[in-house]
Design an enzyme around this catalytic site. Structure first.
Site, mmCIF file in Angstrom:
data_model
loop_
_atom_site.group_PDB
_atom_site.id
_atom_site.type_symbol
_atom_site.label_atom_id
_atom_site.label_comp_id
_atom_site.label_asym_id
_atom_site.label_seq_id
_atom_site.Cartn_x
_atom_site.Cartn_y
_atom_site.Cartn_z
ATOM 1 N N ASP A 320 0.847 -1.195 0.000
ATOM 2 C CA ASP A 320 0.000 0.000 0.000
ATOM 3 C C ASP A 320 0.881 1.243 0.000
ATOM 4 O OD1 ASP A 320 -2.359 1.415 0.009
ATOM 5 O OD2 ASP A 320 -2.733 1.190 2.152
ATOM 6 N N GLU A 323 2.795 4.592 -4.333
ATOM 7 C CA GLU A 323 2.782 5.368 -5.581
ATOM 8 C C GLU A 323 4.160 5.916 -5.977
ATOM 9 O OE1 GLU A 323 -0.875 4.508 -4.065
ATOM 10 O OE2 GLU A 323 0.504 5.819 -3.004
ATOM 11 N N ASP A 416 -8.814 3.658 -2.642
ATOM 12 C CA ASP A 416 -9.758 4.125 -1.620
ATOM 13 C C ASP A 416 -11.000 4.753 -2.244
ATOM 14 O OD1 ASP A 416 -7.826 3.251 0.079
ATOM 15 O OD2 ASP A 416 -7.111 5.225 0.664
#
Length: 693
Positions: A320, A323, A416
């Site tokens: 997670d 990015e 999300d």
């Protein structure tokens, strides 16, 4: 003017401008200099300072698809898209960019598909007929670049060649396609086991449980919280006794702490700034440094950490915030905003790395902005190696972010999302966009992740059930919710809704052998598991307007209800289609009304393996099951490439079938169970064939 060279091999053309330093090397096997010119490839190249601009013509009836995770219509015309991984929490339709950057688009013109893949992990911009109506304009912020033109003629041909170039998808274990439960966060450990027991007692088959960051000690990676999870081995053993896997979240931030082993062992392997000092940021653990996954020695070190973590019995890794995200600048901006008399929403503050961060790739120092989008790819690569180092045959990695090639290592989920009727429709567009961009193992947070802090959310039970129904055939199937959200685990729903979800989950398990057979096909050929209708019917312009239905492999059409209604109109492409629920055979190129909550149609020429060694056969075709058994059907015969066990055979036919003969010896009577549907209870191994009479 930089030199331009063109190479080719088996319908793939590699265009090299100048001397590029690509984020990852995708060697074109047996490449030879091509006689084709740029004009013959339909391209124009303009070099402006430190930018390269690639243009191709765009016809009025041409379709542009691909580009990965984009919150737009699947036909990408008349929009502008940015490739730049960001932490896009609570995103909405038309927000761009999101978490994943796949710089691949496919043109379908006059029924012929051609792919265009730009191997750049910088902020590439695709203008698809927006600035200039008759052009696709690709702007790469580099003075040297490589890109590929991939001939079809079918969309699946393009994806086969694209994944031959960037890597075929890995094959996850079958349990990875089962029903997963997750929460931000489950704890303490006794509650985790208790929840699984409740789920199983209520008849829900749970394949895996995800633990979010609260299992860690002070959010430090590769640690267990001493009070919430005092006996992790006991937890893992208890879950395994129940045939449930454990997947733990692993972010990318290492806490700065001289008493913390990964920080000490990782010195010399973390990201730096231009001055050569460590880049020190902020993440969940507080003051944080970040592995420079572009370095080979960093990947080796990380693989060792992952391998050691897996040695405890952990079954999967959830990557997670990769990015990559850093909170430093968001905190600085928030501090400034808090001093002002006016309040600002800060949920979308800058969370990217600063511009002065550098990496070391293949021995060369490169700026973060040039390779940013490939960071999660290299993290997934290192994590995958950790599984290999631990000699695991079953590999499960879930990643939020990605770049071209991520399919070799990980599932992707859409991040999300916010529970709403608009998001319900959007999730289908997102997963289908990824699927036709070479990322076959995809899914979303069932129920929508965001909680009560967002005014836009809809907590209705009807919406939650329809999320479960929407994702019925998504390769990744997991419910997940924020700390302040409602419970999305079905055992906490009122009985009426609980039973509806149970029916959906059980139906998924019934079709799991078919889904897993498609996963095998994906790993071998690069084909998507789920796909838009136009993927199978690319010469039918009408199919490019259908965005609320999807194909599961070649043979199954699913039309989820993505509104508050209880019925819907279903567009059926050309051919004949079998209504799974009532046996009706319908001629395609038609629109029919479905009153079933889960509209499923089987295409003529289909073989569908089901749970419990069942088979559905409709028409003449061939199919490879997940165990590599080849099954071939004709008008009066079904052949098997090797011995397999069949419990029940369902034959769909407009002509009556009275009996079957197994291996030229055993005669079995057939029962007509509904229109066009004939069922034979076989319950034996078949060595060669079944004859229909």
């Amino acid at each position: 003017m930089q030199t331009i060279k063109i190479y080719e091999n088996k319908g793939v053309y590699k265009v090299v401008i100048g001397e590029p330093f690509p984020p990852i090397e995708f060697p074109l096997e047996q490449k030879i200099s091509s006689n084709k010119s740029l004009s013959e490839l339909g391209l124009t190249i303009v070099q402006q300072g430190n930018k390269v601009i690639v243009e191709k013509s765009l016809d009025l009836k041409e379709h542009i698809i691909g580009l990965g995770e984009k919150a737009f219509e699947l036909d990408r015309k008349r929009k502008r898209y940015v490739m730049y991984n960001v932490d896009a929490g609570a995103y909405k339709k038309y927000q761009d960019p999101l978490y994943v950057s796949i710089p691949l688009f496919i043109s379908v013109k006059d029924g012929v598909a051609t792919g265009y893949f730009f191997n750049s992990a910088s902020k590439v911009i695709f203008d698809v007929g927006l600035e200039e109506y008759d052009k696709v304009i690709v702007t790469i912020p580099e003075d040297s670049v490589e890109f590929y033109v991939i001939e079809g003629p079918r969309i699946e041909d393009v994806l086969e060649k694209y994944t031959e170039l960037t890597g075929k998808p890995f094959l996850p274990p079958m349990w990875a396609f089962g029903y997963m439960i997750s929460r931000y966060s489950y704890y303490p450990q006794d509650k985790v086991v208790e929840l699984v027991d409740i789920m199983q007692k209520e008849g829900f088959r749970v394949a895996g449980v995800f633990l979010d960051i609260h299992y860690m000690d002070s959010y430090k990676l590769f640690t267990w919280h001493p009070y919430r999870f005092p006996e992790p081995k006991k937890l893992i053993d208890e879950l395994h006794k129940r045939n449930v896997k454990l997947i733990t979240i692993v972010d990318h931030g290492i806490r700065v702490d001289q008493n913390y082993s990964p920080f000490l062992s990782g010195m010399g392997k973390f990201c730096e700034i231009e001055s050569g000092e460590l880049f020190v940021g902020k993440m969940w653990p507080g003051t944080t440094v970040y592995p420079d996954f572009f370095r080979e020695d960093t990947r080796e070190w990380w693989a060792g950490l992952i391998s050691e973590w897996l040695s405890q019995g952990v079954d999967g890794i959830w990557l997670d915030m990769n990015e990559p995200t850093d909170f430093s600048r968001a905190i600085e901006i928030r501090d400034v905003l808090s001093s002002l008399p006016v309040q600002f929403r800060d949920d979308r503050l800058v969370t990217t790395f600063p511009d002065n961060v550098v990496h070391y790739l293949r021995g060369k120092r490169v700026k973060h902005e040039k390779v940013r989008n490939a960071y999660p790819l290299y993290e997934a690569m290192a994590t995958f190696k950790g599984f290999r180092t631990s000699h695991r045959n079953e590999i499960f990695i879930l990643s939020r972010a990605g770049y071209a090639g991520i399919q070799r290592y990980a599932f992707i989920w859409t991040g999300d999302n916010t529970p709403s009727w608009d998001d319900l429709k959007l999730q289908l567009q997102l997963v289908l966009g990824l699927s036709i961009s070479g990322v076959p193992f995809v899914g979303c947070d069932i129920g929508g992740f965001q909680g009560r802090n967002f005014a836009e959310i809809d907590n209705s039970m009807d919406l939650l059930v329809k999320y479960y129904a929407l994702a019925l055939f998504f390769p990744f199937y997991r419910s997940h919710k924020a700390t302040d959200g409602i419970d999305t685990e079905p055992v906490f729903l009122p009985d009426y809704y609980k039973e509806k979800v149970k029916e959906i989950v059980e139906l998924r398990y019934k079709f799991l052998p078919y889904i897993y057979s498609l996963a095998l096909e994906a790993s071998e050929k690069g084909h998507p598991v789920i796909r838009p209708l136009f993927y199978e019917f690319q010469d039918d312009d009408d199919m490019y307007r259908i965005e609320d239905e999807y194909m599961v492999g070649k043979y199954l059409l699913y039309a989820p209800i993505v509104s508050k209604e209880e019925s819907r109109l279903v567009t059926l492409p050309r051919g004949k289609w079998y209504n799974y629920w009532n046996g009706e055979i319908i001629n395609g190129k038609s629109v029919v009304k479905s009153t079933h909550e889960l509209p499923i149609y089987l295409r003529e020429g289909s073989i569908i393996p089901l749970e419990g060694d069942e088979l559905i056969v409709y028409g003449e075709t061939s199919f490879k099951r997940y165990d590599n058994a080849e099954i071939t059907s004709s008008s009066n015969e079904i052949k098997f490439s090797r011995e397999i066990y069949v419990s029940k055979l369902t034959i769909t036919s407009e002509k009556p079938v009275s009996k079957i003969i197994v291996d030229d010896s055993k005669e079995i009577q057939v029962e007509k169970t509904m229109q066009n549907t004939y069922v034979a209870k076989i319950n034996q191994k078949i060595r060669g064939k079944i004859n229909l009479e």
